[in-house]
Design a protein around this motif. Structure first.
Motif, short mmCIF file in Angstrom:
data_model
loop_
_atom_site.label_atom_id
_atom_site.label_comp_id
_atom_site.label_asym_id
_atom_site.label_seq_id
_atom_site.Cartn_x
_atom_site.Cartn_y
_atom_site.Cartn_z
N ILE A 81 65.15 -9.43 -93.94
CA ILE A 81 64.15 -8.46 -93.49
C ILE A 81 63.77 -7.52 -94.61
O ILE A 81 62.59 -7.24 -94.85
CB ILE A 81 64.68 -7.68 -92.27
N LEU A 82 64.76 -7.03 -95.34
CA LEU A 82 64.49 -6.11 -96.44
C LEU A 82 63.78 -6.82 -97.59
O LEU A 82 62.83 -6.28 -98.17
CB LEU A 82 65.81 -5.49 -96.92
N ALA A 83 64.23 -8.03 -97.91
CA ALA A 83 63.67 -8.74 -99.06
C ALA A 83 62.23 -9.19 -98.83
O ALA A 83 61.46 -9.33 -99.78
CB ALA A 83 64.54 -9.95 -99.40
N ARG A 84 61.86 -9.41 -97.58
CA ARG A 84 60.49 -9.84 -97.28
C ARG A 84 59.49 -8.70 -97.39
O ARG A 84 58.28 -8.93 -97.38
CB ARG A 84 60.42 -10.47 -95.89
N SER A 85 59.98 -7.48 -97.48
CA SER A 85 59.08 -6.32 -97.63
C SER A 85 59.57 -5.46 -98.79
O SER A 85 60.00 -4.32 -98.60
CB SER A 85 59.06 -5.50 -96.33
N PRO A 86 59.53 -5.99 -100.01
CA PRO A 86 60.06 -5.24 -101.16
C PRO A 86 59.33 -3.92 -101.35
O PRO A 86 58.10 -3.85 -101.28
CB PRO A 86 59.82 -6.19 -102.34
N GLY A 87 60.11 -2.88 -101.58
CA GLY A 87 59.55 -1.56 -101.80
C GLY A 87 59.18 -0.81 -100.55
O GLY A 87 58.85 0.39 -100.61
N VAL A 88 59.21 -1.47 -99.39
CA VAL A 88 58.81 -0.85 -98.13
C VAL A 88 60.03 -0.25 -97.43
O VAL A 88 61.07 -0.90 -97.33
CB VAL A 88 58.12 -1.87 -97.21
N LEU A 89 59.89 0.98 -96.94
CA LEU A 89 60.96 1.62 -96.19
C LEU A 89 61.01 1.02 -94.79
O LEU A 89 60.05 1.10 -94.03
CB LEU A 89 60.72 3.13 -96.10
N ILE A 90 62.15 0.41 -94.43
CA ILE A 90 62.36 -0.15 -93.10
C ILE A 90 63.29 0.79 -92.35
O ILE A 90 64.38 1.09 -92.82
CB ILE A 90 63.00 -1.56 -93.17
N THR A 91 62.85 1.26 -91.20
CA THR A 91 63.62 2.26 -90.48
C THR A 91 64.91 1.67 -89.91
O THR A 91 65.01 0.47 -89.67
CB THR A 91 62.81 2.88 -89.34
N GLN A 92 65.88 2.57 -89.68
CA GLN A 92 67.14 2.14 -89.07
C GLN A 92 66.88 1.49 -87.72
O GLN A 92 67.45 0.45 -87.40
CB GLN A 92 68.05 3.36 -88.89
N ARG A 93 66.02 2.11 -86.91
CA ARG A 93 65.75 1.58 -85.58
C ARG A 93 65.16 0.18 -85.65
O ARG A 93 65.56 -0.71 -84.89
CB ARG A 93 64.78 2.52 -84.85
N GLN A 94 64.22 -0.04 -86.56
CA GLN A 94 63.60 -1.36 -86.69
C GLN A 94 64.63 -2.41 -87.09
O GLN A 94 64.66 -3.51 -86.53
CB GLN A 94 62.47 -1.31 -87.71
N LEU A 95 65.47 -2.08 -88.06
CA LEU A 95 66.49 -3.03 -88.50
C LEU A 95 67.46 -3.36 -87.37
O LEU A 95 67.81 -4.53 -87.16
CB LEU A 95 67.24 -2.46 -89.69
N LEU A 96 67.89 -2.35 -86.64
CA LEU A 96 68.82 -2.58 -85.54
C LEU A 96 68.19 -3.44 -84.45
O LEU A 96 68.84 -4.34 -83.91
CB LEU A 96 69.29 -1.24 -84.96
N GLY B 290 69.15 -6.43 -81.71
CA GLY B 290 68.48 -6.37 -80.42
C GLY B 290 68.20 -4.95 -79.98
O GLY B 290 68.80 -3.99 -80.49
N PRO B 291 67.29 -4.78 -79.00
CA PRO B 291 66.86 -3.44 -78.58
C PRO B 291 67.99 -2.55 -78.08
O PRO B 291 67.92 -1.33 -78.24
CB PRO B 291 65.86 -3.75 -77.44
N THR C 93 73.76 3.11 -85.53
CA THR C 93 73.55 3.18 -86.99
C THR C 93 74.81 2.84 -87.77
O THR C 93 74.72 2.48 -88.95
CB THR C 93 73.07 4.57 -87.39
N ASN C 94 75.97 2.92 -87.14
CA ASN C 94 77.21 2.56 -87.84
C ASN C 94 77.22 1.07 -88.19
O ASN C 94 77.81 0.67 -89.20
CB ASN C 94 78.43 2.90 -86.99
N TYR C 95 76.54 0.24 -87.38
CA TYR C 95 76.44 -1.17 -87.71
C TYR C 95 75.76 -1.36 -89.06
O TYR C 95 76.20 -2.14 -89.91
CB TYR C 95 75.63 -1.91 -86.64
N LEU C 96 74.67 -0.63 -89.25
CA LEU C 96 73.93 -0.73 -90.51
C LEU C 96 74.77 -0.29 -91.68
O LEU C 96 74.78 -0.93 -92.74
CB LEU C 96 72.65 0.11 -90.44
N ARG C 97 75.47 0.81 -91.54
CA ARG C 97 76.30 1.31 -92.64
C ARG C 97 77.33 0.27 -93.07
O ARG C 97 77.53 0.04 -94.27
CB ARG C 97 76.98 2.62 -92.24
#
Length: 224
Positions: free
Chosen positions: A161-176, A181-182, A188-192
Motif C-alpha cells: 500500500i505504501l509503495a504503490r503511492s510513493p511520497g503520499v501520506l497514507i493515514t493510520q485509519r486508511q492503512l488499518l 479491516g474496518p 494504531t498499535n498494530y501499525l507501530r
C-alpha cells in the motif's frame, strides 16, 4: 500519473473526492453530469472512471455504456441505489465494480487499486528500487544486496500500500482499514508493531528510518 474521472452531481462529494484522490497521488477530472463526463473522457481518456447513477441529464448506466463502448479502463459505479437489480444492471452495462453510498474513502481507494491491478498487463507491475532494497510488485518479492527478504502476508500488504503511492501520506485509519479491516481502524498499535518489523528488515538504520517515514499522529509515507 494515473488519471481518474469522477462523475457525480453531488457538488460537495465531488469536491471531497477530488481532494482525497489528488492527495492519494491521482490526476483527477470531475464532471457533474453525463454529458460533461463523456466529453472530458473523449479529450483525456481516464485510466479508471467512478460514475454515479443518479445524474441530472442522463442515467449513469448510459455513461457506463458510453465509456465501455470504446475504452477498457475500469469503471466503478458509486451509487445510493442498494438493490440487487441496480447492481446487475450496472455490471451488465460494463461496470467492473459497484460501491454503495455511504462509503469509506479507504475502501474506495482500495477498490481503485484492485481494479487497476486487474487491468495491468501480466508481468508489467512496477518495480520500486531504492538504494537499500527492491520491491517487485508483480512477484511480491523484496530483495536487498544480501538476498531475498522474507515478509509475512500482513507485512507485505502494508508495504505494498505504501509503495504503490510513493511520497503520499497514507493515514493510520486508511492503512488499518485496508490491511486489517474496518473494525480495526483505531488499533494504531498494530501499525507501530508491523512498521517496526518492516524497518528492522529493510531499513539500513531502523532507528533512523529513511524509507518508511512516520508523520506523527497522522500516518506513514514511503519515500524511495
Amino acid at each position: 500519473m494515473t488519471t481518474v474521472l469522477v462523475v457525480d452531481d453531488d457538488r460537495p462529494l465531488l469536491r471531497a473526492l477530488r481532494i482525497s484522490l489528488t492527495a492519494a497521488g491521482y490526476d483527477v477530472t470531475v464532471a457533474p453530469d453525463g454529458t460533461t463526463a463523456l466529453t472530458a473522457a473523449g479529450k483525456n481518456p481516464p485510466d479508471v472512471a467512478i460514475v454515479d447513477l443518479g445524474l441530472p441529464d442522463m442515467d449513469g448506466i448510459t455513461v457506463v455504456e458510453g465509456l465501455r463502448g470504446w475504452t477498457g479502463a475500469p469503471i466503478i459505479v458509486l451509487s445510493a441505489r442498494h438493490t440487487e437489480q441496480a447492481k446487475i444492471n450496472a455490471l451488465d452495462a460494463g461496470a467492473d465494480d459497484y460501491v454503495t453510498k455511504p462509503f469509506g474513502m479507504g475502501e474506495l481507494l482500495a477498490r481503485i487499486r484492485a481494479a487497476l491491478r486487474r487491468t495491468a498487463p501480466a508481468g508489467q507491475e512496477p518495480v520500486v528500487v531504492t538504494d537499500a532494497f527492491t520491491i517487485d510488485l508483480s512477484t511480491k518479492q523484496v530483495t536487498t544486496p544480501a538476498g531475498p527478504v522474507r515478509l509475512t502476508p500482513t507485512e507485505w500488504n502494508l508495504l505494498e500500500i505504501l509503495a504503490r503511492s510513493p511520497g503520499v501520506l497514507i493515514t493510520q485509519r486508511q492503512l488499518l482499514q485496508e490491511v486489517w479491516g474496518p473494525r480495526y481502524e483505531t488499533e494504531t498499535n498494530y501499525l507501530r508493531v508491523y512498521v517496526a518489523n518492516l524497518r528492522r528488515k529493510l531499513e539500513p538504520d531502523p532507528a533512523r528510518p529513511r524509507y518508511l517515514r512516520t508523520e506523527a499522529g497522522i500516518g506513514y509515507r514511503f519515500t524511495p
